[in-house]
Design an enzyme around this catalytic site. Structure first.
Site, PDB file in Angstrom:
ATOM      1  CD  GLU A 164      16.736  53.916 -50.318  1.00  0.00           C
ATOM      2  OE1 GLU A 164      15.688  53.567 -49.736  1.00  0.00           O
ATOM      3  OE2 GLU A 164      17.869  53.555 -49.948  1.00  0.00           O
ATOM      4  CE  LYS A 175      15.045  51.451 -46.079  1.00  0.00           C
ATOM      5  NZ  LYS A 175      15.704  52.120 -47.203  1.00  0.00           N
ATOM      6  CG  ASP A 233      -1.079  43.732 -49.704  1.00  0.00           C
ATOM      7  OD1 ASP A 233      -0.265  44.523 -49.179  1.00  0.00           O
ATOM      8  OD2 ASP A 233      -2.134  43.375 -49.153  1.00  0.00           O
ATOM      9  CG  HIS A 285      24.623  54.529 -52.338  1.00  0.00           C
ATOM     10  ND1 HIS A 285      23.745  53.960 -51.444  1.00  0.00           N
ATOM     11  CD2 HIS A 285      25.107  53.508 -53.058  1.00  0.00           C
ATOM     12  CE1 HIS A 285      23.737  52.658 -51.628  1.00  0.00           C
ATOM     13  NE2 HIS A 285      24.558  52.367 -52.588  1.00  0.00           N
TER      14      HIS A 285
END
Ligand code: MEV
Length: 420
Positions: free
Chosen positions: A79, A259, A275, A372
């Protein structure tokens, strides 16, 4: 599916050829798979029906000062903006003295679940009385952890329903994540319980809800350090605190808030060979620990300072499993100058909080798109086939347009190429 029978027994070239024969991929596509850098032996040992390496970009987050030590932090992510944002959040915190982190204990929990129980309270008591015996059995099943100073520490019994019990084994796994260790210990104890107490075992497995492996990271920023152009630091701090409150109130916002935190956390977890599904599952369960899903971090105004806090389960290893075999992990551990797993857990939590600060800072000031935009446009340029030397021209030209979509980008690229 036809053509894929006994696929696991075929050599790599045959596995690739089958994809072409079965019209799943073209030969040019298969050629691309075949050319990815790889160590076939290793890949074929790690997973099944191995074909190739799937690569993701790795970059470095900067400015992380945690308990007085400055780190270079490798992050693996697809991302755009994640690493820039993580570094920006950390820069704000660095100016204010850095992050502080704590790992109180580093224990993993595994469950042996018993079903068809007739008198749960009596059985629970009986099992608890056998704690010493069960801890010894667990340690005998995995003696190497005992010689490394770890081993089974506690046994707790929870009544889940009148006919169902969970026998929870708590283990000090030292530098490992402990999944294999716990599962071996649990199966040994389950066998004993079946034989000695004639109970019905439903399943035995590690729990990814690692509530005995919590990491807490905090930071305090004088509000003036948050000033942005004309907007006062006090105003920005107040808005960040409100955004944090919103994430405590509303699961829709909490999910996005978390998130953003996981953007940072997963990227370092992947770079460290750990993991990330285990970390994700544990983090989201922890976010819902009081029966409403909430933001994992909080930001509060206290006496002219914006105080941030993030706590979550982070069972991360520095040895064992994939950590010991994924090729870049050793180099990433060296970049991090890691002493032990607790230090890795503190770093990962700090990146989560830094990432979150940067996201909230952007959201309550310019909005997320402005900062961004350039990075996203770079990705857009690459996605429509711009060559490295063409990317910045496409970005500059598309910034001047109203529509910033792939059709516009393609048109610009065609113009650039036509102009040469
Ligand atoms: C995007 O990947 C992450 C953010 O949505 C996080 C947030 O909203 O807090 C920017």
């Amino acid at each position: 599916m036809n053509g894929f029978s006994k696929y696991y027994q075929k050599d790599r070239q045959t596995r690739l050829n089958i994809l072409v024969e079965q019209q799943k991929l073209s030969s040019a596509e298969v050629e691309k798979l075949a050319q990815a850098e790889l160590d076939f032996e290793l890949g074929d040992t790690m997973i099944e029906n191995y074909l190739t390496q799937y690569q993701l970009p790795e970059g470095l987050a900067l400015n992380y000062v945690i308990d007085g030590k400055e780190y270079l932090i490798p992050m693996v992510t697809e991302e755009p903006s994640v690493i820039a944002a993580a570094s920006h959040g950390a820069q704000l915190v660095k100016k204010s003295g850095g992050f502080k982190a704590q790992v109180k204990e580093r224990l993993m929990i595994g469950q042996i679940v018993l079903e068809q129980v007739s008198d749960a309270p009596t059985l629970a008591k009986k099992i608890k009385q056998q704690q010493d015996k069960l801890l010894t059995l667990a340690n005998e099943a995995h003696p190497s952890i005992v010689s490394r100073g770890g081993g089974a520490r506690e046994l707790n019994v929870r009544i889940l329903a009148p006919d169902m019990l969970s026998v929870d084994l708590v283990v000090d796994v030292k530098e490992a994540m402990g999944a294999n260790m716990l599962n071996t210990m649990l199966e040994a104890c389950a066998k004993y319980l079946e034989e000695e107490l004639a109970v019905e075992v439903l399943l035995s497995i590690l729990s990814n809800y690692a509530t005995r492996c919590l990491v807490k990271v905090t930071c305090e920023l004088p509000v003036e350090n948050l000033t942005k152009g004309e907007i006062s630091g006090a105003k920005i701090a107040q808005k960040i605190a409100s955004a944090s409150r919103l994430a405590q109130l509303d699961p829709y916002r909490a999910t996005t808030h978390n998130k953003g935190i996981m953007n940072g956390i997963d990227a370092v977890v992947i770079a460290s060979g750990n993991d990330w599904r285990a970390v994700e599952a544990g983090a989201h369960a922890y976010a819902a620990r009081d029966e409403q899903y909430r933001g994992l971090s909080t930001w509060k105004l206290k006496g002219g300072k914006l105080c941030g806090e993030l706590e979550l389960p982070l069972p991360l290893a520095t040895v064992g499993g994939s950590v010991s075999i994924v090729p870049l992990v050793k180099i990433n551990q060296r970049l991090l100058e890691l002493e032990d797993a607790k230090e890795l857990e503190k770093i990962v939590a700090a990146v989560g909080l830094g990432q979150n600060l940067a996201a909230l800072y952007a959201l309550v000031t310019d909005g997320i798109q402005k900062g961004h935009m350039k990075l996203q446009l770079k990705s857009l340029a690459v996605s429509i086939g711009a060559k490295p030397q063409e990317v910045s021209q496409v970005v500059e030209k598309i910034l001047a347009k109203k529509a910033r979509d792939s059709a516009t980008a393609q048109q610009i690229l065609a113009e650039i190429r036509g102009n040469k």
